[in-house]
Design an enzyme around this catalytic site. Sequence first.
Site, PDB file in Angstrom:
ATOM      1  N   ARG A  69      14.262  15.228  -1.005  1.00  0.00           N
ATOM      2  CA  ARG A  69      13.278  13.811  -1.158  1.00  0.00           C
ATOM      3  C   ARG A  69      12.526  13.828   0.266  1.00  0.00           C
ATOM      4  O   ARG A  69      11.475  13.157   0.204  1.00  0.00           O
ATOM      5  CB  ARG A  69      14.103  12.552  -1.255  1.00  0.00           C
ATOM      6  CG  ARG A  69      13.174  11.417  -1.352  1.00  0.00           C
ATOM      7  CD  ARG A  69      13.926  10.231  -1.837  1.00  0.00           C
ATOM      8  NE  ARG A  69      15.426  10.124  -1.730  1.00  0.00           N
ATOM      9  CZ  ARG A  69      15.690   9.386  -0.629  1.00  0.00           C
ATOM     10  NH1 ARG A  69      14.818   9.206   0.478  1.00  0.00           N
ATOM     11  NH2 ARG A  69      17.019   9.264  -0.395  1.00  0.00           N
ATOM     12  N   TYR A  90     -12.074   4.568 -10.469  1.00  0.00           N
ATOM     13  CA  TYR A  90     -11.062   4.872 -11.316  1.00  0.00           C
ATOM     14  C   TYR A  90     -10.176   3.809 -11.923  1.00  0.00           C
ATOM     15  O   TYR A  90      -9.847   3.000 -11.331  1.00  0.00           O
ATOM     16  CB  TYR A  90     -10.111   5.890 -10.760  1.00  0.00           C
ATOM     17  CG  TYR A  90      -8.957   6.248 -11.614  1.00  0.00           C
ATOM     18  CD1 TYR A  90      -9.120   6.787 -12.820  1.00  0.00           C
ATOM     19  CD2 TYR A  90      -7.675   6.528 -11.030  1.00  0.00           C
ATOM     20  CE1 TYR A  90      -7.794   7.187 -13.697  1.00  0.00           C
ATOM     21  CE2 TYR A  90      -6.499   6.843 -11.870  1.00  0.00           C
ATOM     22  CZ  TYR A  90      -6.822   7.047 -13.378  1.00  0.00           C
ATOM     23  OH  TYR A  90      -5.699   7.237 -13.948  1.00  0.00           O
ATOM     24  N   ASP A 141     -11.202   8.715  -1.372  1.00  0.00           N
ATOM     25  CA  ASP A 141     -10.466   9.459  -2.579  1.00  0.00           C
ATOM     26  C   ASP A 141     -11.737  10.488  -2.936  1.00  0.00           C
ATOM     27  O   ASP A 141     -12.663  10.340  -3.339  1.00  0.00           O
ATOM     28  CB  ASP A 141     -10.582   8.598  -3.586  1.00  0.00           C
ATOM     29  CG  ASP A 141     -10.201   9.182  -5.135  1.00  0.00           C
ATOM     30  OD1 ASP A 141     -10.132  10.415  -5.213  1.00  0.00           O
ATOM     31  OD2 ASP A 141      -9.795   8.617  -6.274  1.00  0.00           O
ATOM     32  N   LYS A 143      -6.183  17.246 -10.612  1.00  0.00           N
ATOM     33  CA  LYS A 143      -7.368  17.586 -11.104  1.00  0.00           C
ATOM     34  C   LYS A 143      -7.781  18.860 -10.670  1.00  0.00           C
ATOM     35  O   LYS A 143      -7.419  19.782 -10.768  1.00  0.00           O
ATOM     36  CB  LYS A 143      -8.667  16.536 -10.962  1.00  0.00           C
ATOM     37  CG  LYS A 143      -8.076  15.330 -11.265  1.00  0.00           C
ATOM     38  CD  LYS A 143      -7.831  14.980 -12.652  1.00  0.00           C
ATOM     39  CE  LYS A 143      -7.391  13.507 -13.001  1.00  0.00           C
ATOM     40  NZ  LYS A 143      -6.302  12.704 -12.358  1.00  0.00           N
TER      41      LYS A 143
END
Length: 389
Positions: A56, A108, A180, A205
């Site tokens: 982690r 978005y 972004d 993406k």
Amino acid sequence: MNTTVKFKDMKFNTKTIHGGQQHDPSTGAVMPPVFQTSTFAQTSPGQPIGDYEYSRSSNPTRSALEEALASIESGAKGLAFSSGLAATDCLLRSFKAGDEIITMDDLYGGTYRMFTKIYKDSGIKFHYVDMNDLDNVRAVINENTKMIWVETPTNPLMKLADIAAIAKITKEHNIMFAVDNTFATPYLQRPLDLGADVVMHSATKYLAGHSDVIAGALIAKTAELGKQLHFQQFATGATLGPMDSFLVLRGIKTLHLRMQRHCENGEKVAQYLNKHSKVKTVYYSGLESHPYHEIAKKQMSAYGGMVSFDFTSEKKEDAISFLEKLKIFTLAESLGGVESLANHPALMTHASIPEEKRLEVGITNHLVRLSVGIEDIEDLLQDLEQALK
């Protein structure tokens, strides 16, 4: 033996393959191994054998991806997350009740949902403005303003924000500036070089590029900010697993090749649609008719593979009929894969935004968004033609 490639002025196409990377020191493996482990042995309490203690906190495969992310975005620290929204959530944990954030009016749907449904109730105030006029930004800046968040190009209307101009404003007021960069990717646009403090990607993406992984990324401009974000990531736990890290890293190595074809095909699809009698408006920054074309020319090296358009008839039924008739374009959520995808934002990716808000910014019920893939352009144009008939 450390075989990290360290050219001072490595070009971008070389960075995608070698940037921040080294051959595995124990085996010489050219690609970083998938370290599918949760924990690492220690010789004595608090004394790990190597640099890793618990996955982690950090994992060698994820570290390789994060080094690549920092390299291609020209940042000091890259961080890989379990999704783009997880990356956004990590950044927003930098703020507290009473803080204010300025963002674009076209976002978005998942980002808008997070802002309005999650963080609004935490006491953080969001201002949604049209950043085509920077006076709209200046008008809402006050002592509580802590960050400006932009998408450029936006999803799904392909609006652009002038990154360098906004960076100048944020520096004047000591405000964090986040971009972004999912649609453009660092192949087309490098926000940190233009003055941003942090870049976010839905790495699902274009970075991964093959529609086979969910991932997100933050890249910080400074080591100090990177250290802060890493702590927030470690403390909340939305990290990317080693196999998914491997897949995104593999995708990055062909990013420059894929983006070249995405851009070529996207431009031809936009030009074709722009001349079609059934199409009212095409949203693609590479068209001279696009209201943000000059900004795109200034800060992007090409215009990408995302194209939106709406119908002359202004009927939702025409948009739905078109989408149902496509054969090569797949009707599906998401974008940025090698295959072409088609989407109805109002019913799919942006359904979480109230209809009145969608219509206010221009997301109509007859709007279609295309993610133009890397197939043969003649096949894509024939598919559009038969569906429009």
